[in-house]
Design an enzyme around this catalytic site. Sequence first.
Site, PDB file in Angstrom:
ATOM      1  CE  LYS A   1      -0.065 -14.371 -12.623  1.00  0.00           C
ATOM      2  NZ  LYS A   1       0.675 -15.678 -13.512  1.00  0.00           N
TER       3      LYS A   1
HETATM    4  O1  LIG Z   1      -2.009 -16.075 -14.606  1.00  0.00           O
HETATM    5  C1  LIG Z   1      -1.989 -17.177 -14.588  1.00  0.00           C
HETATM    6  O2  LIG Z   1      -2.063 -18.137 -15.399  1.00  0.00           O
HETATM    7  C2  LIG Z   1      -1.980 -17.705 -12.916  1.00  0.00           C
HETATM    8  C3  LIG Z   1      -3.041 -17.140 -12.088  1.00  0.00           C
HETATM    9  C4  LIG Z   1      -3.129 -17.867 -10.938  1.00  0.00           C
HETATM   10  O3  LIG Z   1      -3.997 -17.466  -9.839  1.00  0.00           O
HETATM   11  N1  LIG Z   1      -2.396 -19.070 -10.543  1.00  0.00           N
HETATM   12  C5  LIG Z   1      -1.494 -19.346 -11.280  1.00  0.00           C
HETATM   13  O4  LIG Z   1      -0.943 -20.543 -11.051  1.00  0.00           O
HETATM   14  N2  LIG Z   1      -1.316 -19.019 -12.640  1.00  0.00           N
HETATM   15  C6  LIG Z   1      -0.276 -19.461 -13.455  1.00  0.00           C
HETATM   16  O5  LIG Z   1      -0.615 -20.768 -13.994  1.00  0.00           O
HETATM   17  C7  LIG Z   1       0.565 -21.437 -13.945  1.00  0.00           C
HETATM   18  C8  LIG Z   1       0.205 -22.770 -12.966  1.00  0.00           C
HETATM   19  O6  LIG Z   1       1.186 -23.678 -13.160  1.00  0.00           O
HETATM   20  P1  LIG Z   1       0.805 -25.117 -12.595  1.00  0.00           P
HETATM   21  O7  LIG Z   1       0.539 -25.049 -10.978  1.00  0.00           O
HETATM   22  O8  LIG Z   1       2.336 -26.010 -12.877  1.00  0.00           O
HETATM   23  O9  LIG Z   1      -0.089 -25.732 -13.472  1.00  0.00           O
HETATM   24  C9  LIG Z   1       1.763 -20.757 -13.704  1.00  0.00           C
HETATM   25  O10 LIG Z   1       2.169 -20.389 -14.862  1.00  0.00           O
HETATM   26  C10 LIG Z   1       1.142 -19.726 -12.723  1.00  0.00           C
HETATM   27  O11 LIG Z   1       2.003 -18.452 -12.950  1.00  0.00           O
END
Ligand SMILES: O=C(O)c1cc(=O)[nH]c(=O)n1[C@@H]1O[C@H](COP(=O)(O)O)[C@@H](O)[C@H]1O
EC number: 4.1.1.23
Length: 274
Positions: free
Chosen positions: A97
């Site tokens: 990011k």
């Molecule tokens: O860029 C990302 O992957 C991201 C964008 C977003 O809007 N929301 C989001 O949760 N993420 C990432 O996606 C992953 C979600 O993790 P979980 O909620 O454990 O599945 C984390 O690494 C967050 O940083």
Amino acid sequence: MIIDRLYEEVMKKGPICVGLDTRIEYISDDILNSEETIEEKIFKFNKRIIDETFDLTACYKLQIACYEAFGIEGLKAYSKTLKYIKEKGNIVIGDIKRGDISSTAKMYAKAHFEGDFEVDFITVNPYMGYDAISPYFEYLEKGNKGLFVLAKTSNESSKDFQELEVDDEPLYMKVSKEIEKWGEKYVGRNGFSLIGSVVGCTNPKEIVDISNTCKNTFFLIPGYGAQGGRGKGLSALFKNNMCGVVNSSRGIITSDNPREAVLEMKEDILKWLR
Ligand SMILES: O=C(O)c1cc(=O)[nH]c(=O)n1[C@@H]1O[C@H](COP(=O)(O)O)[C@@H](O)[C@H]1O
């Protein structure tokens, strides 16, 4: 192009991205109590999950914050895991990011598209506008690198700015259209661009609206599982074309049986398309 490889992996295996957001508290005692370094403990945890899921997973995503939190040892584990995923023939997304002025963005591009932290795709933040993203484009010219640009994020506070009305449309739609424009010259044989968008599946209506407006956009879709996202919310998006890959990190890697967790996630998504 790498976006064609990703799309074809999704069509073959299903729209699954396993997020290796590894935290020490996830690591079982048998690994944790060994004499090995933190690097080795984190890598062993990741390797076990990759070995159990690589044939079911279109790609992996590593959240770099989870590795930076352990300093040099964590970053060594990050690098070792990236290399292992590529040895297994899978695609890997570096979730970094990044977003900064052009001269700095050039260094981020070098750091994450070359050398120890080289990945296939990275996530970037467009808040600083075009010149914060364009320095990555030279790496897209050969077709083997891609970007996922934040558009409508999965978090509750995404509405603070992303839903502000700008020229009679929400900001996330304006940004999505810009992302589509930036990606026009990088469209592969399956009709998707090397420059994709990040839209959370916690926004089921918005992601369909963006997809209807931005035909060349492939989505990285976080928010499944731990954040409440489920397969039903993706049925309208996927019913015409598998235009994205759905990430689950905690939902998979904290499971006692990650392979089973991936199979359940895939069924939860695909059953609404039958
Ligand atoms: O860029 C990302 O992957 C991201 C964008 C977003 O809007 N929301 C989001 O949760 N993420 C990432 O996606 C992953 C979600 O993790 P979980 O909620 O454990 O599945 C984390 O690494 C967050 O940083």
